[in-house]
Design a protein around this motif. Structure first.
Motif, PDB file in Angstrom:
ATOM      1  N   VAL A  86       0.393  -1.138   0.277  1.00 14.11           N
ATOM      2  CA  VAL A  86       0.247   0.244  -0.393  1.00 14.11           C
ATOM      3  C   VAL A  86       1.390   1.354  -0.088  1.00 14.11           C
ATOM      4  O   VAL A  86       1.040   2.519  -0.766  1.00 14.11           O
ATOM      5  N   VAL A  87       2.009   1.646   1.121  1.00 23.74           N
ATOM      6  CA  VAL A  87       2.498   2.463   0.821  1.00 23.74           C
ATOM      7  C   VAL A  87       3.944   2.671  -0.186  1.00 23.74           C
ATOM      8  O   VAL A  87       3.473   3.810  -1.138  1.00 23.74           O
ATOM      9  N   ALA A  88       4.167   1.439  -1.048  1.00 23.61           N
ATOM     10  CA  ALA A  88       4.754   1.462  -2.050  1.00 23.61           C
ATOM     11  C   ALA A  88       3.364   2.092  -3.556  1.00 23.61           C
ATOM     12  O   ALA A  88       4.385   2.866  -4.386  1.00 23.61           O
ATOM     13  N   SER A  89       2.952   1.991  -3.308  1.00 26.35           N
ATOM     14  CA  SER A  89       1.596   1.923  -3.507  1.00 26.35           C
ATOM     15  C   SER A  89       1.401   4.004  -4.079  1.00 26.35           C
ATOM     16  O   SER A  89       0.491   4.279  -4.711  1.00 26.35           O
ATOM     17  N   PHE A  95       8.797   9.105  -9.100  1.00 29.45           N
ATOM     18  CA  PHE A  95       9.600  10.169  -7.718  1.00 29.45           C
ATOM     19  C   PHE A  95      11.169  10.493  -7.702  1.00 29.45           C
ATOM     20  O   PHE A  95      11.763   9.881  -7.572  1.00 29.45           O
ATOM     21  N   GLY A  96      11.357  12.007  -7.122  1.00 26.60           N
ATOM     22  CA  GLY A  96      12.973  12.590  -7.409  1.00 26.60           C
ATOM     23  C   GLY A  96      13.062  12.875  -6.176  1.00 26.60           C
ATOM     24  O   GLY A  96      14.056  13.377  -5.913  1.00 26.60           O
ATOM     25  N   PRO A 113       9.846  -4.113  -2.413  1.00 29.37           N
ATOM     26  CA  PRO A 113       8.476  -2.711  -2.513  1.00 29.37           C
ATOM     27  C   PRO A 113       9.204  -1.049  -2.882  1.00 29.37           C
ATOM     28  O   PRO A 113       8.787  -1.123  -3.943  1.00 29.37           O
ATOM     29  N   LEU A 114       9.581  -0.835  -2.263  1.00 32.24           N
ATOM     30  CA  LEU A 114      10.224   0.109  -2.185  1.00 32.24           C
ATOM     31  C   LEU A 114      10.981   1.000  -2.736  1.00 32.24           C
ATOM     32  O   LEU A 114      11.427   1.439  -3.920  1.00 32.24           O
ATOM     33  N   ALA A 115      12.174  -0.437  -3.509  1.00 36.41           N
ATOM     34  CA  ALA A 115      13.238  -0.469  -3.917  1.00 36.41           C
ATOM     35  C   ALA A 115      13.265  -0.514  -5.747  1.00 36.41           C
ATOM     36  O   ALA A 115      13.201  -0.177  -6.476  1.00 36.41           O
ATOM     37  N   ARG A 116      11.952  -1.549  -5.821  1.00 38.51           N
ATOM     38  CA  ARG A 116      11.240  -1.723  -6.866  1.00 38.51           C
ATOM     39  C   ARG A 116      10.844  -0.576  -7.480  1.00 38.51           C
ATOM     40  O   ARG A 116      10.438  -0.039  -9.149  1.00 38.51           O
ATOM     41  N   ARG A 117       9.866   0.324  -6.457  1.00 38.78           N
ATOM     42  CA  ARG A 117       9.054   1.361  -7.241  1.00 38.78           C
ATOM     43  C   ARG A 117      10.333   3.091  -7.372  1.00 38.78           C
ATOM     44  O   ARG A 117       9.626   3.649  -8.366  1.00 38.78           O
ATOM     45  N   LEU A 118      11.199   2.721  -6.295  1.00 41.29           N
ATOM     46  CA  LEU A 118      11.734   3.845  -6.629  1.00 41.29           C
ATOM     47  C   LEU A 118      13.354   3.287  -8.245  1.00 41.29           C
ATOM     48  O   LEU A 118      14.153   5.059  -8.098  1.00 41.29           O
ATOM     49  N   SER A 119      12.917   2.098  -8.138  1.00 35.62           N
ATOM     50  CA  SER A 119      14.472   1.779  -8.917  1.00 35.62           C
ATOM     51  C   SER A 119      14.265   2.043 -10.385  1.00 35.62           C
ATOM     52  O   SER A 119      13.485   3.091 -11.067  1.00 35.62           O
ATOM     53  N   GLY A 120      15.635   3.512 -11.094  1.00 32.70           N
ATOM     54  CA  GLY A 120      16.075   3.938 -11.972  1.00 32.70           C
ATOM     55  C   GLY A 120      15.785   5.059 -11.861  1.00 32.70           C
ATOM     56  O   GLY A 120      15.740   5.585 -12.998  1.00 32.70           O
ATOM     57  N   GLY A 121      14.971   5.529 -10.530  1.00 31.75           N
ATOM     58  CA  GLY A 121      14.745   7.471 -10.881  1.00 31.75           C
ATOM     59  C   GLY A 121      15.371   8.122 -10.445  1.00 31.75           C
ATOM     60  O   GLY A 121      17.333   7.496  -9.927  1.00 31.75           O
ATOM     61  N   ARG A 122      15.228   9.251  -9.759  1.00 32.24           N
ATOM     62  CA  ARG A 122      16.344   9.907  -8.779  1.00 32.24           C
ATOM     63  C   ARG A 122      16.664  10.421  -7.499  1.00 32.24           C
ATOM     64  O   ARG A 122      16.298  11.055  -6.796  1.00 32.24           O
ATOM     65  N   ALA A 123      15.611   8.755  -7.260  1.00 30.84           N
ATOM     66  CA  ALA A 123      15.042   9.117  -5.990  1.00 30.84           C
ATOM     67  C   ALA A 123      16.303   8.192  -4.725  1.00 30.84           C
ATOM     68  O   ALA A 123      17.823   8.153  -4.612  1.00 30.84           O
ATOM     69  N   GLU A 124      15.893   9.583  -3.623  1.00 34.32           N
ATOM     70  CA  GLU A 124      17.034   8.473  -2.607  1.00 34.32           C
ATOM     71  C   GLU A 124      17.002   8.753  -1.371  1.00 34.32           C
ATOM     72  O   GLU A 124      15.480   9.455  -0.894  1.00 34.32           O
ATOM     73  N   ILE A 125      17.211   7.570  -0.584  1.00 30.26           N
ATOM     74  CA  ILE A 125      16.575   6.843   0.778  1.00 30.26           C
ATOM     75  C   ILE A 125      17.988   6.978   1.861  1.00 30.26           C
ATOM     76  O   ILE A 125      19.099   7.069   1.041  1.00 30.26           O
TER      77      ILE A 125
END
Length: 268
Positions: A86-89, A95-96, A113-125
């Protein structure tokens, strides 16, 4: 009904609900409040529950109880996985921004799920959880920052003055925060003072605060309060809260993202 039989039913009710009031017990068994209090005293002496003002709670809900990470991974695993999806969705495609990921097994369910959602983007954890950082580093899917500090063995999280200072020096777009308890009266809480200080700093630093908590945390109150419901933007959970907590969340305009509700929508 014999007292022993009634007490067994009371103990089971506390285990199932997590908390029960003296009035509820009196009404359910048609007994006086004095009899209820005698039953609760006997059950507390037997270790079956903990007495609190107005009723009783399950022993694992005591304010200082904090299972180790290994134990907590075994609790409500399916619920945590559902709420993680739910959170990932809710994170927009592409998202950058920056996401602060709190320590804990509930937030740990977000890793894949978070890594899949943000993969390839400009986001940082950003995280202070050593195990979270290690797992994310293996994927190489997102930019990652691990904050420093003294590592608390029970949770694998960096805590202490250094950690709090480092958090105060950043402004993450979103914080995903775990809790040990969330209640209408006490807000968000955790058993350890050092963990509470770090969580308090996270809440203050983030532009948007998302609490990640399965239903077992509802109504629970640990020793250290680190935030009020008025400091929360949304709560992601497996099942929507009811009663006083639901009313308090609505009063403070906190969004509720419930996996159960999402699953129902998907099947209609």
């Amino acid at each position: 009904m014999y007292p022993e039989e009634r007490q067994g039913l009371i103990a089971r009710a506390v285990t199932d609900a997590g908390r029960i009031s003296v009035r509820e017990i009196a009404a359910r068994f048609d007994i006086t409040t004095e009899t209820v209090r005698r039953d609760l005293q006997a059950l507390e002496e037997a270790g079956a529950l903990r007495r609190v003002h107005g009723g009783a709670i399950a022993p694992e809900r005591a304010s200082l109880v904090e299972p180790a990470v290994g134990e907590r991974r075994q609790v409500a695993g399916d619920a945590k996985r559902r709420l993680a999806e739910v959170v990932a969705s809710r994170i927009p495609e592409g998202f950058g921004g920056s996401v602060f990921l709190d320590a804990g097994t509930t937030t740990g369910a977000l890793l894949d799920p978070l890594a899949r959602r943000l993969s390839g983007g400009r986001a940082e954890i950003v995280t202070h959880a050593v195990q979270h950082a290690a797992a994310l580093a293996e994927t190489g899917a997102v930019a990652l920052t691990l904050l420093g500090g003294r590592i608390r063995a029970l949770t694998g999280a960096a805590v202490g003055a250094q950690t709090v200072r480092e958090i105060a020096g950043i402004r993450p777009d979103v914080a995903l925060v775990g809790v040990n308890g969330i209640s209408a009266d006490f807000g968000l809480s955790t058993p350890d003072g050092d963990e509470a200080a770090v969580k308090r700093a996270i809440v203050r630093a983030a532009r948007r605060v998302i609490v990640v908590a399965d239903r077992s945390k509802f109504g629970a109150e640990s020793l250290h309060r680190f935030a009020g419901l008025d400091e929360v933007d949304a709560i992601a959970t497996d099942e929507a809260p009811e009663g006083a907590l639901a009313a308090a969340l609505a009063e403070h305009d906190v969004e509720v993202w419930a996996a159960q509700a999402r699953e129902k929508e998907a099947t209609t």
